[in-house]
Design an enzyme around this catalytic site. Structure first.
Site, PDB file in Angstrom:
ATOM      1  N   GLU A  27      -5.928   8.405  14.183  1.00  0.00           N
ATOM      2  CA  GLU A  27      -5.864   8.943  15.548  1.00  0.00           C
ATOM      3  C   GLU A  27      -5.176  10.306  15.586  1.00  0.00           C
ATOM      4  O   GLU A  27      -5.445  11.121  16.464  1.00  0.00           O
ATOM      5  CB  GLU A  27      -5.122   7.962  16.480  1.00  0.00           C
ATOM      6  CG  GLU A  27      -5.917   6.715  16.852  1.00  0.00           C
ATOM      7  CD  GLU A  27      -5.996   5.686  15.723  1.00  0.00           C
ATOM      8  OE1 GLU A  27      -5.206   5.805  14.760  1.00  0.00           O
ATOM      9  OE2 GLU A  27      -6.846   4.785  15.798  1.00  0.00           O
ATOM     10  N   LYS A  47     -11.936   2.456  11.418  1.00  0.00           N
ATOM     11  CA  LYS A  47     -10.975   3.060  12.346  1.00  0.00           C
ATOM     12  C   LYS A  47     -10.330   4.218  11.612  1.00  0.00           C
ATOM     13  O   LYS A  47      -9.657   4.036  10.602  1.00  0.00           O
ATOM     14  CB  LYS A  47      -9.895   2.066  12.780  1.00  0.00           C
ATOM     15  CG  LYS A  47      -9.027   2.629  13.901  1.00  0.00           C
ATOM     16  CD  LYS A  47      -7.721   1.904  14.067  1.00  0.00           C
ATOM     17  CE  LYS A  47      -6.718   2.287  13.023  1.00  0.00           C
ATOM     18  NZ  LYS A  47      -6.367   3.741  12.973  1.00  0.00           N
ATOM     19  N   CYS A 105      -0.693  10.493  -1.611  1.00  0.00           N
ATOM     20  CA  CYS A 105      -0.185   9.259  -2.230  1.00  0.00           C
ATOM     21  C   CYS A 105       0.072   9.454  -3.724  1.00  0.00           C
ATOM     22  O   CYS A 105       0.939   8.795  -4.293  1.00  0.00           O
ATOM     23  CB  CYS A 105      -1.122   8.090  -1.972  1.00  0.00           C
ATOM     24  SG  CYS A 105      -2.805   8.418  -2.472  1.00  0.00           S
ATOM     25  N   GLU A 162      -5.568   0.766  -1.055  1.00  0.00           N
ATOM     26  CA  GLU A 162      -5.093   2.002  -1.701  1.00  0.00           C
ATOM     27  C   GLU A 162      -3.782   2.353  -1.017  1.00  0.00           C
ATOM     28  O   GLU A 162      -3.766   2.944   0.060  1.00  0.00           O
ATOM     29  CB  GLU A 162      -6.118   3.131  -1.500  1.00  0.00           C
ATOM     30  CG  GLU A 162      -7.457   2.890  -2.140  1.00  0.00           C
ATOM     31  CD  GLU A 162      -7.410   2.963  -3.654  1.00  0.00           C
ATOM     32  OE1 GLU A 162      -6.370   3.364  -4.212  1.00  0.00           O
ATOM     33  OE2 GLU A 162      -8.403   2.586  -4.288  1.00  0.00           O
ATOM     34  N   LEU A 163      -2.676   2.006  -1.664  1.00  0.00           N
ATOM     35  CA  LEU A 163      -1.394   2.104  -0.949  1.00  0.00           C
ATOM     36  C   LEU A 163      -0.520   3.228  -1.502  1.00  0.00           C
ATOM     37  O   LEU A 163      -0.978   4.094  -2.220  1.00  0.00           O
ATOM     38  CB  LEU A 163      -0.701   0.737  -0.983  1.00  0.00           C
ATOM     39  CG  LEU A 163      -1.597  -0.422  -0.497  1.00  0.00           C
ATOM     40  CD1 LEU A 163      -0.874  -1.736  -0.549  1.00  0.00           C
ATOM     41  CD2 LEU A 163      -2.121  -0.151   0.910  1.00  0.00           C
ATOM     42  N   GLU A 186       9.044   6.077  -1.027  1.00  0.00           N
ATOM     43  CA  GLU A 186       8.036   7.147  -1.003  1.00  0.00           C
ATOM     44  C   GLU A 186       8.386   8.182   0.063  1.00  0.00           C
ATOM     45  O   GLU A 186       8.424   7.868   1.252  1.00  0.00           O
ATOM     46  CB  GLU A 186       6.657   6.541  -0.694  1.00  0.00           C
ATOM     47  CG  GLU A 186       5.556   7.564  -0.789  1.00  0.00           C
ATOM     48  CD  GLU A 186       4.174   6.971  -0.523  1.00  0.00           C
ATOM     49  OE1 GLU A 186       4.082   6.006   0.260  1.00  0.00           O
ATOM     50  OE2 GLU A 186       3.192   7.487  -1.085  1.00  0.00           O
ATOM     51  N   GLY A 242      -3.120   3.500   3.066  1.00  0.00           N
ATOM     52  CA  GLY A 242      -1.926   3.787   3.868  1.00  0.00           C
ATOM     53  C   GLY A 242      -0.686   3.293   3.157  1.00  0.00           C
ATOM     54  O   GLY A 242      -0.663   3.184   1.928  1.00  0.00           O
ATOM     55  N   SER A 243       0.325   2.939   3.939  1.00  0.00           N
ATOM     56  CA  SER A 243       1.613   2.578   3.333  1.00  0.00           C
ATOM     57  C   SER A 243       1.586   1.168   2.740  1.00  0.00           C
ATOM     58  O   SER A 243       0.790   0.313   3.139  1.00  0.00           O
ATOM     59  CB  SER A 243       2.723   2.685   4.378  1.00  0.00           C
ATOM     60  OG  SER A 243       2.474   1.783   5.417  1.00  0.00           O
TER      61      SER A 243
END
Ligand code: NAD
Length: 475
Positions: free
Chosen positions: A177, A174, A283, A249-250, A380, A227-228
């Site tokens: 978007e 996914k 990031c 992978e944050l 962050e 993402g977060s």
């Protein structure tokens, strides 16, 4: 012409048929540039089924064949880079030169994975009984589900796809978007390169619903997310409940340590330019700037001077060095950091307020006089905003650098080998860059520790998350 958007399931591009849709905006102009179909539950079931069916044959495919497809996609990435980069700048906002840079480095990712996937080896363990043979085999884990963000739409997706496909897995991804064109272009390239139907499937939708559905499915065996931290923890918990492997992978909050003995002008110039890359929506962006007391004034003056010259604007325009934030919600998110700093009596040296007019523009912002417990020093920001604070000695700055739950990247500027060694041994980070920026190459591992994640992408570690170990013994 902006990229046509669709789902990609079982080798077919699907849209329409009454599916819910979502508008895609250009963050520099706020114009609608595309319409993205959301996957229905039936679409997700079809993607799961086709990925499962394809796995039965793809897992037995020759690494030479996998390699050939990855290499072909690397070449197609180069051939089509101009169009893909333009679309990516339109839906994500980064300057065209940065989009091109992302594309070219991703072509290298494809080439590198194409080479490395031919070197997935097991091992032989010497037996206690000479008639026994003991083998360790590495096998593809199965159907992978992956969720990638909008800041590096091509890079984040291609790393996961290459690692999965190269190791013999199939994957449902996914994409973001908000900035979907790059992932769509990837689907088209794998299709054109002759990837069998079902090995790669692309879906879109409401992120929480799609991830929940795909992770809970008994068909999926591995979850990969970029993402977060907050969302990563949620997805990792769900994956854990269903005993599924994860690569996470944050977020990060990368400390920058500038010592008195460094080349201060060089450090300030390099860091200012690196900070505004992708409008700070990276990031591994340098985030907390600790500068040793004697160098503080000189560093701050040069850092601000460079940031003042940065041309902010539509990423498609000539000479623009920093584009808009990627979507509307990022503007109030960055403003909240400035508000908190102002409330605490800090000084906004430059920037601080969104630019007026069309587009989600926020200027380079530098803040001084902040305490370590302020919002900007602990959460962050993911934007073009930099706090600069002084420090006295090496032990103090190491302790302050390690004080947050994040552990992604870190940056050190010093001309002392002793300081460089001490700091690189002591920093709690997945990546330490000393006197230059050298992370995120295809051949080097990229990943965080502590709350910043689990596992690495890139480097020979890249396949670890996609392989399971089987021990075979016979006599
Ligand atoms: P967000 O946390 O809502 O979304 C971040 C990304 O995760 C988006 O791509 C989104 O589609 C996806 N996502 C959100 N919830 C999800 C779910 N339940 N399942 C699957 N995917 C999900 O925030 P945002 O406003 O889009 O981005 C801001 C924050 O996201 C930043 O502060 C930053 O920490 C983080 N982020 C990190 C990276 C990274 O490279 N590590 C990239 C983009 C965003």
């Amino acid at each position: 012409m902006y990229q046509k958007l669709s789902l990609y399931i079982n080798g077919e591009f699907l849209s329409g048929d009454g599916r819910k849709t979502q508008e895609v905006f250009n963050p520099a102009t706020q114009e609608v540039i595309g319409t993205l179909p959301h996957a229905t539950e039936a679409d997700l079931d079809m993607a799961l089924q086709s990925a499962e069916n394809a796995f039965a044959t793809w897992k037995k495919s020759s690494p030479m064949d996998r390699s050939a497809i990855l290499r072909k996609v690397g070449q197609l990435t180069r051939d089509r880079a101009k169009d893909i980069a333009r679309n990516m700048t339109m839906d994500q906002g980064k300057p065209l030169a940065e989009s091109m840079g992302e594309l070219i480095s991703c072509a290298d990712h494809c080439d590198w994975h194409a080479e490395e996937c031919r070197r997935i080896y097991g091992r032989v363990i010497l037996p206690r009984n000479p008639d026994v043979r003991q083998l360790v085999l590495k096998e593809p884990i199965g159907v992978c589900v992956a969720f990638t963000p909008w800041n590096f739409p091509y890079n984040q997706a291609i790393r996961k796809i290459c690692a999965a496909i190269g190791s013999g897995c199939t994957i449902i991804l996914k994409g973001p978007e908000d900035s979907p064109s790059a992932v769509m272009a990837i689907a088209q390239m794998f299709h054109d390169a002759g990837l069998p139907p079902g090995v790669l499937n692309i879906v879109w939708g409401q992120p929480g619903k799609v991830s929940d559905y795909l992770i809970r499915s008994p068909i999926s065996r591995k979850v990969s997310f970029t993402g977060s931290v907050a969302v990563g923890k949620q997805l990792a918990a769900l994956a854990g409940e269903h005993m599924k492997r994860t690569t996470m992978e944050l977020g990060g909050h990368s400390p920058v340590l500038v010592f008195d003995d460094a080349d201060i002008e060089r450090a300030a110039t390099m860091l200012a330019k690196f900070k505004i890359r992708n409008a700070g929506q990276v990031c591994v962006s340098p985030t907390r700037f600790y500068v040793q007391k004697n160098a503080y004034d000189k560093f701050l003056a040069k850092f601000i001077d460079v940031l003042k010259t940065i041309k902010v604007g539509n990423g498609l325009d000539d000479g623009v060095e920093m584009g808009p934030l990627a979507h509307e919600r990022r503007v109030p998110a960055i403003s909240r950091f400035v508000e908190d700093a102002r409330k605490r009596g800090a000084t906004v040296e430059i920037g601080g307020d969104p630019l007026q007019g069309k587009g989600f523009f926020f200027p380079p912002t530098v803040i001084t006089g902040l305490k370590d417990d302020s919002m900007l020093m602990t959460e962050e920001p993911f934007g073009p905003i930099a706090p600069v604070v002084p420090f006295t000695d090496v032990d103090e700055v190491i302790a302050r650098s390690n004080s947050l739950p994040f552990g992604l990247s870190s940056y050190v500027f010093t001309n002392s080998l002793q300081t460089a060694t001490k700091v690189s041994n002591s920093l709690e980070a997945g990546m330490v860059n000393i006197n230059h920026f050298g992370s995120a190459l295809p051949e080097t591992p990229f990943g965080g520790i502590k709350d910043s994640g689990i596992g690495s992408e890139g480097g020979s570690e890249t396949f670890d998350g996609y392989l399971v170990t089987k021990f075979v013994t016979h006599i």
